[in-house]
Write an enzyme that holds these catalytic residues in place. Structure first.
Site, short mmCIF file in Angstrom:
data_model
loop_
_atom_site.label_atom_id
_atom_site.label_comp_id
_atom_site.label_asym_id
_atom_site.label_seq_id
_atom_site.Cartn_x
_atom_site.Cartn_y
_atom_site.Cartn_z
N HIS A 78 0.82 -1.21 0.00
CA HIS A 78 0.00 0.00 0.00
C HIS A 78 0.86 1.25 0.00
CE1 HIS A 78 0.43 1.68 4.11
NE2 HIS A 78 0.75 0.43 4.42
N CYS A 79 0.19 2.35 -0.30
CA CYS A 79 0.72 3.70 -0.13
C CYS A 79 -0.47 4.50 0.38
CB CYS A 79 1.34 4.23 -1.42
SG CYS A 79 0.30 4.09 -2.88
N ALA A 80 -0.58 5.75 0.06
CA ALA A 80 -1.72 6.52 0.56
C ALA A 80 -3.03 6.05 -0.07
CB ALA A 80 -1.51 8.01 0.29
N SER A 94 2.62 2.08 -4.59
CA SER A 94 2.45 0.65 -4.35
C SER A 94 2.29 -0.10 -5.67
CB SER A 94 1.26 0.39 -3.43
OG SER A 94 0.09 0.98 -3.94
#
Length: 189
Positions: free
Chosen positions: A129-131, A137
């Site tokens: 994940h990322c934001a 990601s």
């Protein structure tokens, strides 16, 4: 799991010779009408998603997630760390910025190795994940598919885009394109 996923799994695209242009890739991604969701399985036992899922330990537990790769480690709004997950989930953080001039390619091999170690073990499931689960990601997952499953960049983009809306920034696409060229040259030797 080594080599390509079995064709019957629905997680494989046929290769096309050559490297896709950034404009071609952006066109494919722009035309993707897949709704952006908090989490999607894009390859067997490999999920991409956003920060809300990363912060929901119960949801991760229900999905059987054993490992988390946070591509927004120590970035704004990212609260992930090993202490947060305790002993139930292994955590790996990469402090990538979602900027076209950020060198995310420096993490292609280490992130890919981490992902591969997880999905190669029976029962291993990884959440990357990322934001928003849209650029950083996705870029690391595309690199993994190219490095460990020998997909071209175009095939990797098509494979993931069939399961999740993604859109790595232009700089990341250029870095993936350079990786694609490098991997194709290495495989010819």
């Amino acid at each position: 799991m080594s080599g390509k996923a079995p064709q019957s799994s629905g997680f494989h695209q046929e290769s096309r010779p050559g490297t896709a242009t950034v404009t071609e890739l952006e066109g494919i991604l722009r035309n993707n009408r897949f709704p952006l969701s908090p989490i999607d399985e894009v390859w067997p036992n490999l999920y991409i998603g956003d920060m809300t899922v990363a912060e929901d330990r119960f949801r991760l537990w229900k999905l059987g997630i054993t490992h988390v790769l946070n591509a927004a480690h120590k970035q704004l709004a990212s609260s992930g760390c090993q202490d947060f997950y305790g002993t139930t989930v292994d955590y790996y953080g990469i402090a990538a910025q979602d900027l076209p001039n950020f060198d995310i390619s420096a993490y292609f091999y280490s992130a890919s190795e981490y992902i591969h170690q997880v999905v190669s073990v029976l029962g291993g499931k990884i959440f990357v994940h990322c934001a928003f689960g849209y650029s950083r990601s996705a870029t690391l997952v595309l690199a993994y598919l190219m490095i460990y499953h020998h997909l071209s960049l175009l095939d990797a983009v098509n494979t993931v885009a069939q399961r999740r809306r993604i859109f790595p920034n232009r700089g990341f696409l250029k870095q993936l394109q350079a990786l694609d060229i490098k991997l194709q040259q290495e495989r010819k030797v």
